[in-house]
Design a protein around this motif. Structure first.
Motif, PDB file in Angstrom:
ATOM      1  N   GLY A  97       0.933  -1.241  -0.277  1.00 53.21           N
ATOM      2  CA  GLY A  97       0.423  -0.150   0.178  1.00 53.21           C
ATOM      3  C   GLY A  97       0.965   1.153   0.106  1.00 53.21           C
ATOM      4  O   GLY A  97       0.846   2.085   0.914  1.00 53.21           O
ATOM      5  N   ASP A 135       0.523  -0.310  -4.589  1.00 51.19           N
ATOM      6  CA  ASP A 135      -1.328   0.130  -4.828  1.00 51.19           C
ATOM      7  C   ASP A 135      -2.041   1.678  -3.881  1.00 51.19           C
ATOM      8  O   ASP A 135      -1.334   1.587  -3.248  1.00 51.19           O
ATOM      9  CB  ASP A 135      -1.976  -1.459  -3.902  1.00 51.19           C
ATOM     10  CG  ASP A 135      -2.961  -0.536  -3.310  1.00 51.19           C
ATOM     11  OD1 ASP A 135      -3.801  -0.312  -4.385  1.00 51.19           O
ATOM     12  OD2 ASP A 135      -3.238  -1.102  -2.277  1.00 51.19           O
ATOM     13  N   HIS A 137      -3.898   2.355  -2.079  1.00 49.03           N
ATOM     14  CA  HIS A 137      -4.883   1.965  -1.381  1.00 49.03           C
ATOM     15  C   HIS A 137      -6.303   2.835  -0.716  1.00 49.03           C
ATOM     16  O   HIS A 137      -5.112   4.292  -0.735  1.00 49.03           O
ATOM     17  CB  HIS A 137      -4.434   1.209  -0.364  1.00 49.03           C
ATOM     18  CG  HIS A 137      -5.715   0.068   0.459  1.00 49.03           C
ATOM     19  ND1 HIS A 137      -5.460  -1.150  -0.561  1.00 49.03           N
ATOM     20  CD2 HIS A 137      -6.411  -0.269   1.443  1.00 49.03           C
ATOM     21  CE1 HIS A 137      -6.697  -2.147   0.231  1.00 49.03           C
ATOM     22  NE2 HIS A 137      -7.065  -1.433   1.489  1.00 49.03           N
ATOM     23  N   ASN A 224      -7.307   1.157  -5.169  1.00 46.54           N
ATOM     24  CA  ASN A 224      -7.966   0.468  -4.603  1.00 46.54           C
ATOM     25  C   ASN A 224      -9.739   0.749  -4.582  1.00 46.54           C
ATOM     26  O   ASN A 224     -10.009   1.134  -4.609  1.00 46.54           O
ATOM     27  CB  ASN A 224      -7.727  -0.022  -3.003  1.00 46.54           C
ATOM     28  CG  ASN A 224      -8.320  -0.895  -1.527  1.00 46.54           C
ATOM     29  OD1 ASN A 224      -8.222  -2.324  -2.779  1.00 46.54           O
ATOM     30  ND2 ASN A 224      -9.521  -0.176  -1.230  1.00 46.54           N
TER      31      ASN A 224
END
Length: 506
Positions: A97, A135, A137, A224
């Motif tokens: 993340g 990612d 997130h 995400n």
């Protein structure tokens, strides 16, 4: 329809991008694979490494949702021992993340120190051959809505009349998503096409510039769980009408804007698109359209049975057997089927990037079994609890793998029984079928061999599932690893058209 990138993604740039062939495993000229760092590329529905092998993921999420949005160099955070634990327990990938709010906390600025803090973990993972998916997130945008991931300045700018009139919702995760305040803010994000979009694009450019040549990279997960907005109810209303063209008309332009930025600095690595959060087993399998000039695309999907999420929440405690009767087996199967369909439509490889967040063996057995049946890699949510009572989406006590985040010897064996399983980490061929029985530890795998510059490698959790060792039966290949080795190595037999492998407990 084939889409051409929006907001500065010109046709000239798109045509300059190299496209990997769907038909073979050899990397195309100029793809950055041959002689370059060990990274993954898409080949049809598969992820393929530099050696031409199909790679399957069994991994975890490493997402620290609290400021400073990166695990600390402490026993409860992430250290070299954690990377070694992942490798030794067969987890060959991590979705990390690297949050937008950490990369660009101030409008128009990039925090290089945040990227450096994550680079410590990136290099630990690479040293242990753990593939990494970067990612961005987010959950419920940011602290205004009891979430995180989108910079505060952007969240403030996205707030609409509903937030002004009603204030911030206080129902927690995931229920705040369904409020007019959060839904309206997401609609404003998809429509903005201004400085917030530019910040998201430029933050990804900074991430890509930092790690474009990083060994064991598997690319960039652009955002995400994007929420569809006010129209969310149409995504779940029978008879599975879906929510129209939300993915193509609202999410895809936002993602294409980020892709155009990434391709200015990194033309090779995969970019992963996530569908609107309610896509999957209960609604129409909405998705994305192909992007002209882009072959290195991934379809990142999640699998949380909605019935299970609601009924097993604190508000509605219901035993797992009741949840099963409500159709989670059917719904979760649909999630995998729809992901395959949408991956084909987009021209992407699909991967389950989140599931679990529970100690419930019924859920863990079902999803891992379905993933094996569909030959899909996965990332369990999540590695450690990293709980904070102020972070509503990460405080259940059942999400992590360990009873005590500071002590790696406290791994929950009832959970590992399903997550730490025999599986092919790299296959010198095309997978055909795979099953693993957590009760008996029998593993059956069939693949069609092809030319590759490295052998097939199958992870075998000896200590957990085969304490007295294991027996291998194989046709079409020969075993070159030592007896009871934690990695079973197979060399294809010349002329073989099929390899069949069975691993059983002694």
């Amino acid at each position: 329809m084939i889409r051409i990138g929006v907001k500065g993604a010109t046709l000239a740039i798109a045509l300059a991008l190299s496209a990997c062939s769907d038909g073979g495993v050899a990397p195309p000229e100029g793809s950055g694979q041959a002689g370059g760092p060990q990274q993954l590329r898409r080949d049809g529905r598969w992820l393929v490494d530099r050696d031409g092998r199909v790679v399957l993921m069994h991994g975890v999420n490493l997402v620290w949702k609290n400021a400073p949005f990166v695990p600390a160099d402490t026993p409860a955070g992430f250290r070299a021992a954690d990377a070694a634990w992942l490798e030794s327990h067969g987890f060959n990938s991590a979705r990390i993340g690297v949050l937008w709010s950490g990369v660009s906390p101030q409008q128009g600025a990039i925090d290089a120190s945040y990227l450096a803090a994550w680079d410590r973990i990136v290099q630990l993972l690479a040293a242990h051959r753990v593939w990494m998916l970067f990612d961005f997130h987010q959950d419920m945008l940011g602290p205004k809505y009891q979430g995180e991931g989108v910079p505060d300045w952007a969240v403030d700018a996205l707030a609409g009349p509903a937030t002004e009139a009603l204030g911030a919702p206080t129902f927690g995760f995931p229920f705040n998503y369904f409020t007019p305040q959060v839904s309206e803010a997401f609609d404003n994000l998809w429509a903005e096409q201004g400085p917030i979009w530019d910040s998201h694009r430029d933050a990804w450019k900074a991430v890509a510039a930092r790690w474009k040549s990083q060994p064991y990279s598997m690319g960039y997960d652009l955002l995400n769980e994007p929420w569809p907005g006010i129209e969310w109810s149409s995504c779940i209303v029978p008879p599975m009408v879906g929510c129209g063209d939300t993915d193509t008309s609202e999410l895809q332009p936002f993602f294409e804007n980020a892709i155009a930025g990434i391709r200015q600095v990194d033309r090779d690595n995969l970019v992963w698109l996530e569908p609107q959060t309610l896509s999957g087993g209960t609604g129409n399998p909405t998705g994305f359209e192909p992007i002209e000039g882009e072959s290195q695309l991934g379809y990142s999907f999640h699998n949380y049975c909605g019935i299970s999420t609601v009924l097993q929440s604190a508000q509605f405690p219901v035993p797992a057997p009741v949840v099963e009767e409500q159709g989670c087996e059917f719904i979760d199967g649909n999630v995998f089927d729809n992901a395959r369909s949408r991956g084909d439509a987009l021209g992407a490889v699909e991967m389950l990037t989140e599931f679990g967040a529970t100690d419930d063996p019924v859920v863990l057995e079902r999803v891992t079994r379905l993933a094996d049946q569909h030959l899909v890699g996965w990332h369990y949510w999540q590695y450690k609890e990293w709980a904070d009572p102020t972070t509503q989406s990460q405080d259940s006590g059942a999400q992590g793998i360990f009873a005590d985040d500071e002590d790696l010897s406290t791994a929950k064996l009832d959970k590992l029984k399903f997550l730490q399983r025999t599986y092919p980490q790299a296959t010198a061929g095309e997978p055909v079928s795979m099953t693993f029985d957590p009760e008996t530890a029998q593993f059956d795998y069939t693949y069609k061999p092809h030319a590759a510059t490295a052998p097939t490698e199958i992870y075998v959790p000896v200590a957990l599932h085969y304490p007295a060792g294991y027996t291998v039966e194989v046709t079409g290949a020969t075993v070159t690893s030592a007896a009871n080795a934690p990695v079973l190595v197979l060399e294809n037999v010349a002329g073989a058209t099929e390899v069949v492998v069975k691993v059983t407990r002694k």
